[in-house]
Each structure stands twice: as structure tokens, then as C-alpha cells.
Design a protein around this motif. Sequence first.
Motif, PDB file in Angstrom:
ATOM      1  N   LEU A  12       4.369  -3.606   6.714  1.00 19.27           N
ATOM      2  CA  LEU A  12       2.934  -3.887   6.668  1.00 19.27           C
ATOM      3  C   LEU A  12       2.175  -2.734   6.030  1.00 19.27           C
ATOM      4  CD1 LEU A  12       0.547  -5.701   7.480  1.00 19.27           C
ATOM      5  CD2 LEU A  12       0.492  -4.510   9.677  1.00 19.27           C
ATOM      6  N   THR A  13       2.489  -1.514   6.441  1.00 16.83           N
ATOM      7  CA  THR A  13       1.788  -0.343   5.915  1.00 16.83           C
ATOM      8  C   THR A  13       2.067  -0.145   4.426  1.00 16.83           C
ATOM      9  OG1 THR A  13       1.995   0.730   8.079  1.00 16.83           O
ATOM     10  CG2 THR A  13       1.410   2.132   6.209  1.00 16.83           C
ATOM     11  N   GLY A  14       3.341  -0.229   4.069  1.00 15.73           N
ATOM     12  CA  GLY A  14       3.701   0.019   2.678  1.00 15.73           C
ATOM     13  C   GLY A  14       3.396  -1.132   1.748  1.00 15.73           C
ATOM     14  N   GLY A  15       3.398  -2.352   2.275  1.00 20.14           N
ATOM     15  CA  GLY A  15       3.256  -3.514   1.402  1.00 20.14           C
ATOM     16  C   GLY A  15       1.873  -4.110   1.327  1.00 20.14           C
ATOM     17  N   PHE A  16       0.954  -3.668   2.210  1.00 24.58           N
ATOM     18  CA  PHE A  16      -0.365  -4.297   2.256  1.00 24.58           C
ATOM     19  C   PHE A  16      -1.112  -4.157   0.937  1.00 24.58           C
ATOM     20  CE2 PHE A  16      -4.944  -4.202   3.136  1.00 24.58           C
ATOM     21  CZ  PHE A  16      -5.110  -5.438   3.730  1.00 24.58           C
ATOM     22  N   TRP A  17      -1.208  -2.922   0.434  1.00 24.99           N
ATOM     23  CA  TRP A  17      -1.978  -2.690  -0.793  1.00 24.99           C
ATOM     24  C   TRP A  17      -1.389  -3.453  -1.966  1.00 24.99           C
ATOM     25  CZ3 TRP A  17      -0.546  -0.498  -5.484  1.00 24.99           C
ATOM     26  CH2 TRP A  17      -1.587  -0.251  -6.392  1.00 24.99           C
ATOM     27  N   MET A  18      -0.061  -3.380  -2.144  1.00 25.79           N
ATOM     28  CA  MET A  18       0.540  -4.033  -3.308  1.00 25.79           C
ATOM     29  C   MET A  18       0.396  -5.554  -3.223  1.00 25.79           C
ATOM     30  SD  MET A  18       4.647  -3.524  -2.630  1.00 25.79           S
ATOM     31  CE  MET A  18       5.109  -4.592  -3.993  1.00 25.79           C
ATOM     32  N   THR A  19       0.449  -6.093  -2.007  1.00 24.23           N
ATOM     33  CA  THR A  19       0.292  -7.534  -1.848  1.00 24.23           C
ATOM     34  C   THR A  19      -1.130  -7.965  -2.193  1.00 24.23           C
ATOM     35  OG1 THR A  19       1.967  -7.546  -0.101  1.00 24.23           O
ATOM     36  CG2 THR A  19       0.515  -9.456  -0.240  1.00 24.23           C
ATOM     37  N   LEU A  25       3.716   4.691   4.301  1.00 28.15           N
ATOM     38  CA  LEU A  25       2.779   5.443   3.463  1.00 28.15           C
ATOM     39  C   LEU A  25       3.515   6.255   2.396  1.00 28.15           C
ATOM     40  CD1 LEU A  25       0.154   6.647   6.103  1.00 28.15           C
ATOM     41  CD2 LEU A  25      -0.058   4.777   4.454  1.00 28.15           C
ATOM     42  N   ALA A  26       4.721   6.753   2.716  1.00 23.21           N
ATOM     43  CA  ALA A  26       5.526   7.436   1.693  1.00 23.21           C
ATOM     44  C   ALA A  26       5.854   6.473   0.559  1.00 23.21           C
ATOM     45  CB  ALA A  26       6.809   7.993   2.313  1.00 23.21           C
ATOM     46  N   PHE A  27       6.149   5.214   0.925  1.00 17.36           N
ATOM     47  CA  PHE A  27       6.380   4.179  -0.083  1.00 17.36           C
ATOM     48  C   PHE A  27       5.117   3.943  -0.897  1.00 17.36           C
ATOM     49  CE2 PHE A  27       5.992  -0.273  -1.316  1.00 17.36           C
ATOM     50  CZ  PHE A  27       7.160  -0.480  -2.045  1.00 17.36           C
ATOM     51  N   MET A  28       3.969   3.930  -0.238  1.00 16.00           N
ATOM     52  CA  MET A  28       2.713   3.703  -0.945  1.00 16.00           C
ATOM     53  C   MET A  28       2.313   4.901  -1.793  1.00 16.00           C
ATOM     54  SD  MET A  28      -0.909   2.400   0.590  1.00 16.00           S
ATOM     55  CE  MET A  28      -2.339   2.366  -0.495  1.00 16.00           C
ATOM     56  N   THR A  29       2.972   6.028  -1.577  1.00 15.06           N
ATOM     57  CA  THR A  29       2.712   7.213  -2.386  1.00 15.06           C
ATOM     58  C   THR A  29       3.530   7.199  -3.669  1.00 15.06           C
ATOM     59  OG1 THR A  29       2.280   8.503  -0.391  1.00 15.06           O
ATOM     60  CG2 THR A  29       2.712   9.734  -2.408  1.00 15.06           C
ATOM     61  N   LYS A  30       4.836   6.932  -3.538  1.00 10.13           N
ATOM     62  CA  LYS A  30       5.693   6.983  -4.729  1.00 10.13           C
ATOM     63  C   LYS A  30       6.766   5.892  -4.703  1.00 10.13           C
ATOM     64  CE  LYS A  30       7.108  10.481  -7.960  1.00 10.13           C
ATOM     65  NZ  LYS A  30       7.870  11.707  -8.190  1.00 10.13           N
ATOM     66  N   GLN A  31       6.484   4.842  -4.002  1.00  9.98           N
ATOM     67  CA  GLN A  31       7.299   3.643  -3.958  1.00  9.98           C
ATOM     68  C   GLN A  31       8.732   3.926  -3.507  1.00  9.98           C
ATOM     69  OE1 GLN A  31       5.944   1.642  -7.728  1.00  9.98           O
ATOM     70  NE2 GLN A  31       4.789   0.416  -6.272  1.00  9.98           N
ATOM     71  N   LEU A  32       9.767   3.461  -4.217  1.00 12.01           N
ATOM     72  CA  LEU A  32      11.120   3.481  -3.678  1.00 12.01           C
ATOM     73  C   LEU A  32      11.617   4.888  -3.371  1.00 12.01           C
ATOM     74  CD1 LEU A  32      12.959   0.688  -5.724  1.00 12.01           C
ATOM     75  CD2 LEU A  32      11.794   0.534  -3.516  1.00 12.01           C
ATOM     76  N   GLN A  33      11.124   5.888  -4.079  1.00 12.37           N
ATOM     77  CA  GLN A  33      11.562   7.261  -3.806  1.00 12.37           C
ATOM     78  C   GLN A  33      11.187   7.679  -2.387  1.00 12.37           C
ATOM     79  OE1 GLN A  33      10.352  10.149  -6.741  1.00 12.37           O
ATOM     80  NE2 GLN A  33      11.328  11.835  -5.687  1.00 12.37           N
ATOM     81  N   GLY A  34      10.092   7.129  -1.865  1.00 11.37           N
ATOM     82  CA  GLY A  34       9.668   7.460  -0.518  1.00 11.37           C
ATOM     83  C   GLY A  34      10.568   6.891   0.561  1.00 11.37           C
ATOM     84  N   LEU A  35      11.491   5.997   0.185  1.00 15.38           N
ATOM     85  CA  LEU A  35      12.394   5.378   1.154  1.00 15.38           C
ATOM     86  C   LEU A  35      13.738   6.106   1.262  1.00 15.38           C
ATOM     87  CD1 LEU A  35      11.849   1.568   0.380  1.00 15.38           C
ATOM     88  CD2 LEU A  35      10.591   3.051   1.968  1.00 15.38           C
ATOM     89  N   LEU A  36      13.908   7.214   0.558  1.00 14.10           N
ATOM     90  CA  LEU A  36      15.187   7.929   0.591  1.00 14.10           C
ATOM     91  C   LEU A  36      15.547   8.411   1.993  1.00 14.10           C
ATOM     92  CD1 LEU A  36      14.995  10.014  -2.722  1.00 14.10           C
ATOM     93  CD2 LEU A  36      16.641   8.207  -2.189  1.00 14.10           C
ATOM     94  N   LYS A  56       1.409   4.636 -10.396  1.00  6.00           N
ATOM     95  CA  LYS A  56       1.812   4.828  -8.993  1.00  6.00           C
ATOM     96  C   LYS A  56       0.751   4.202  -8.092  1.00  6.00           C
ATOM     97  CE  LYS A  56       5.344   7.599  -9.958  1.00  6.00           C
ATOM     98  NZ  LYS A  56       5.272   7.391 -11.424  1.00  6.00           N
ATOM     99  N   PRO A  57       1.088   3.865  -6.859  1.00  9.60           N
ATOM    100  CA  PRO A  57       0.043   3.459  -5.907  1.00  9.60           C
ATOM    101  C   PRO A  57      -0.952   4.601  -5.714  1.00  9.60           C
ATOM    102  CG  PRO A  57       2.231   2.877  -5.086  1.00  9.60           C
ATOM    103  CD  PRO A  57       2.451   3.773  -6.263  1.00  9.60           C
ATOM    104  N   SER A 117       4.299  -7.057 -16.755  1.00  5.71           N
ATOM    105  CA  SER A 117       3.782  -8.376 -16.387  1.00  5.71           C
ATOM    106  C   SER A 117       2.544  -8.285 -15.505  1.00  5.71           C
ATOM    107  CB  SER A 117       4.872  -9.179 -15.662  1.00  5.71           C
ATOM    108  OG  SER A 117       5.272  -8.508 -14.468  1.00  5.71           O
ATOM    109  N   ASN A 118       1.908  -7.103 -15.459  1.00  7.85           N
ATOM    110  CA  ASN A 118       0.683  -6.921 -14.689  1.00  7.85           C
ATOM    111  C   ASN A 118       0.918  -7.174 -13.205  1.00  7.85           C
ATOM    112  OD1 ASN A 118      -1.979  -6.341 -14.165  1.00  7.85           O
ATOM    113  ND2 ASN A 118      -2.812  -8.222 -15.066  1.00  7.85           N
ATOM    114  N   SER A 119       2.030  -6.625 -12.683  1.00  6.20           N
ATOM    115  CA  SER A 119       2.430  -6.885 -11.308  1.00  6.20           C
ATOM    116  C   SER A 119       2.849  -5.596 -10.606  1.00  6.20           C
ATOM    117  CB  SER A 119       3.592  -7.888 -11.296  1.00  6.20           C
ATOM    118  OG  SER A 119       4.251  -7.893 -10.052  1.00  6.20           O
ATOM    119  N   VAL A 120       2.332  -5.370  -9.399  1.00  8.24           N
ATOM    120  CA  VAL A 120       2.755  -4.213  -8.610  1.00  8.24           C
ATOM    121  C   VAL A 120       4.209  -4.390  -8.165  1.00  8.24           C
ATOM    122  CG1 VAL A 120       2.276  -2.765  -6.605  1.00  8.24           C
ATOM    123  CG2 VAL A 120       0.397  -3.874  -7.796  1.00  8.24           C
ATOM    124  N   LEU A 121       4.612  -5.625  -7.897  1.00  4.54           N
ATOM    125  CA  LEU A 121       5.992  -5.872  -7.505  1.00  4.54           C
ATOM    126  C   LEU A 121       6.949  -5.454  -8.610  1.00  4.54           C
ATOM    127  CD1 LEU A 121       7.982  -6.997  -5.431  1.00  4.54           C
ATOM    128  CD2 LEU A 121       7.691  -9.259  -6.505  1.00  4.54           C
TER     129      LEU A 121
END
Length: 598
Positions: free
Chosen positions: A201-208, A157-168, A49-50, A226-230
Motif C-alpha cells: 500500500l505504501t509503495g504502490g499508492f502513488w504509482m497506482t 517508502l524505500a521503493f517509492m524512493t528508488k523503486q526496485l533497488q529499495g527492495l534489496l 524516479k518517484p 508508454s507513459n506508465s509508472v508500472l
Amino acid sequence: MNGILHFWNLGINGWANYFYSAAVQSGTQNLGSAFFGSSDWGNSITVDKPPLSLWVMEISTKMFGFTPIGILAPQAIMGVISTLLIYVIVRKNFPAIPALFAAGVFFTTPIVVLMSRYNNPDPLMLLLMLISVYAVQHAIESNRLRYLILAGVAVGLAFMTKQLQGLLVLPSVSVAYLFWGNAAWSRRLKNSAISGAVMVLTGGFWMTVVDLIPAGMRPYVGGSQSNSVLELTLAYNGLDRIVGTDAGPVANLIPEQFRQVDSDAGLARLLNANYGQEIGWMLPAAIIGALLTVLAWRLLPRERGARALAFVAVTWFLGTYLVLSFMGNQIHTYYTEALSAPLALTLGVAGAIYMKHHRVFVVRVVTAVDILATAVCAWLILSSVVGWPEWLGNGIMLLGSLGAALSVVRPPARWLEVGAASIAVAAMLAGPLVTSALNTTLPQNGSNPVSGQLTKSRTSINRFLDDMKHGNPAWAYDVAFGQTPNAAILDKLTASSRTCLWAAATTASQTAARLQLESGRPVMPLGGFAGSDPSPTLQAFKDRVEDGKICYFLPQDGFLATQSKVSTVSEISDWVRAHFKLEMEGGQGIYDLSKRIM
């Protein structure tokens, strides 16, 4: 009571989920490990997880010490704040009584109490989703862009916590602002675009940033192939969860005898033996409440905020309910916490409709059905487990029946109406409350905490976990809870040469985490959480051994039996066996990687 359920006896869970506690430990030892969310401060691999929730716990442990309480206290605080937000959100547009009822429903829900006392990312994700609802609610009424920016930050930030589940929550709050926002359409579209940009920007900065760093200069991204956050986002924590089948590495750990059917997906999934004690208590009531809100839409206050909140509550609830009900077999029981907040909000809105229009006969009938359905549901759940006295379920059924009957009849006096409502609320909250209270007395550890008593069904998840705790099967215990470290092994790891970047490497992540927590030395979890990640490669492992960076290797034969015949962890294990001598310490095997067989 909210604070008592969340804080009382908090230390009973110890390190809780060792996997995340070890990552917190890692982050307190090394800033790079903290940024990436590494499992170990040798930075071999990240958690799956992030790292946002880890950062919160790391700040807490820096302030109050690296202890179980230091890790779990922020989680409990988040649970209390989320309860307060539920009340504040409903109270802004509706009376205090339905707002209190919604808050009561939320903090007595067993999965909320369970996870607010645990170190998984879910409490932070839920808090951020509620903040987004609060922010959009204020943006609608005030027409101020800053609230939409806050909403964008919260969802990001919810996305950065648990990714797609945070977008519900995102579809509900977005549509609510567009339809009920107090501004011209052009202004609403512009503000929404700005909020969306802030969210991305908030959710994607760290993964980028992580994906742009060359692989050789950072830890492997755990959970990806594949060693990728995406890829981690879209596959392991995305589509694999939604459409995943028993082909997945985690699902394959469940023996056939604990799989009742190929899939339990369906509208009744969250009421079955696996999920009922977690979230099922008020689920029929919330579904009926959502139906009442839709059919009685014209009875809602005409204010923009009230109707927007009703829309958000119902659509967020129904959307999450359908996702959890029909997602693939990679679902865990604690995922149901994502449903708790919209469920509580929906019941708060429905309660407000009843309170204002209780003189309408149809509203009284629907409310009575709601109360009776909840009592029946509680009786069925309590009857499906062992440990509760029979009178408890029968008493709730009696109270619920009485409350439902009194709700149908138009009371001749105010005090009778208040008494009937009190009886109904007591019947609705009694089952989840006693189960939540029980949760505070039950120690929880490992990767899948569960609420309540053991089920009578022998094929449920909590029966499977209970069997594992008693060593049946032993390999499954190592996967879910981690092998209990023995003193002789810990002494070796603690005394290992500081020239080694890792005191040891082993194949079960929970076992690696426990060894790391107890020894205070970094331990490499080969293959990540489920052992299926291709990290490190055999050649990379050989190179690290040759460079003296790994002191010991601990074999986990039972765990390897769950992996495919050709996997990175099996290749590494075979190579170690072929080139090093097995020694026994305290009844457990260990390889000294500085002593190659000549």
C-alpha cells in the motif's frame, strides 16, 4: 567527524545534480508538479524516479529558502542519521566497540560521504532500508506488530524512493523475522502478511494513482516508453538495469575508447578503476567477515536478535554485492552506496565475533587475513590513482601488516591487545577516510558524481567525466553536466512572455534544468533525462507552439547526434528548423517560436 564530513563545505557542490534541483524548484512553484515529480512546472514530463526524495528537499527549501544548501542539507542529515542507526542496530545485540567500528566504516566510506552531500535519491533510500532493519530487529525481540508495520512502511517508502533497488533488503528482513520471531508460526505468518500489505500500500499508492489519471491530465512519466509508472518500475528502473546492455540510451553515451570490455560484470567489478575508490576499500574485509560469520555461526550469541542481525547483515550484503557485480552495463558508480550499509553491518558482526573469541587461534588468523587484505586493497587503490604521495599507500601497508601480525599473536597484556586493535583499525580506515576528506573539497555537478582522485587508467569513468568537464567531447558535457547558460539567452528567457507556459524547450535535460534554475522560468526537457522518451509527440509540440505555450527553442546539435535517426526529439528539431529562423544570442542559437517563416 561524521558531521564534519557530511556538512563541511557543503555549498561547494552548488545545485549538484541540476536535473533533480530543477525538479525541486518545480515542486516549490506548483503543487501538481510536486505530486508528480515534474521536471518543470509546466508539467511536461516527470523525472525518472518517484518523487519522495524530492518532497523532502522541497519541504526543506520551503522552510530555509530555495538555495543549494536548502536542497543538500537534508541529504547530509540523512547521512548522519544513517550512521547513528548503524551504531544503534549493532549495539542492540553486540558490544559498543564493534558497533562504533561499524559506524566508522559506514561514515568514512567515500560513496556515503559523496552522496550525503548530493541531491540524488540514494541517501533517503538507504536510510529507509536501515529503518526497516531496526524495526524488524525490535519486532523479533518484542513480538509487537507495530514494529513490523513500521518495517513495511519503511520498505514501501524505500521503493517509492528508488523503486526496485529499495527492495534489496526485503528478503533478508522477511526471512529473519520468520525464522527468529518470538511468536508462534501462525502469528508470524499473519504479522508478515500484514506488514507486506502495508508495504504494498505504501509503495504502490502513488504509482497506482498516477497510472489511473488519464494521460492528458498529467505529465508524461519520464523514463518510460508508454507513459506508465508500472513500466518505469519494471523496465527502466528494473530489468533494464539488471540485464541492460550497451543497447540502452544511457550506455550508448559512453564512447568506445572508455569501454574496456563488452562488460566488466563479475566478482571483481567493484574493485576496478570505476568503483574501487567508491566502495572497494573494505570489500575484501566484508567478504572475509561474512565468511567468518557463517563458519563461526555457533560462536554467535544464542539470543534471537543477535543471530537474526547476523543473518540480515550477511545476506543483505552478499545479495547486494552479487546484484551490483553482475547487473548490466546501465550501472552507475553511485549505485554502490546501496552496499555501504550492509557492508558496515557485516563488519560490525564480524568484529563482535573477534572481540569475544579472540583467544581462538582460527579466529585470530582469519581476522589477521582480514586486516592484511584491507591494507593491500587500500595500497592498490591508492597506487592506481594520481595525486596521493607514495608514502601514504606504503604507510597504510606497513600499519596493516603490523596490525595483522599483532592480531595473530596472543598478546601477553591487555594494553598490547588494545594497541594492536587500534593499529589495525587505523590501517583499515585510513584510505577511505582521506578519500572522503578529499570529497569535501571537490565540487561535484551533473548526473554522475565520483569520489577521489583521477585514475591512472585512461579508460575509467572518472577520466571520461574529467575529459567531459574540459569539453572533450562537447556533446557529452551537455548530456552529463548541461550546457552553461549564457547571459544573453538567460535574459531572453527571463523576459519571455508570461503567456508562455514554457519559456523554452530544449533537448538535453541537464541543459534544460540549468536554464530553468538560472532564469526562474519553466523549461521543457524534450525526451526526458536521456532524450529517448517519446515526449512530447511532434503533433503535441506543434499544438503547444500554435497555442503560444512555448516561447523559444534552443537547438542542441551535438546531443541530437547521440540519438537514433528517427526519434521524437529529432523530429521536433527538424520541424523547428524548417519553420522558424535561427537567431544567434551570445554565440548560441535560439529560435523564437512566435516568428514562423512565411
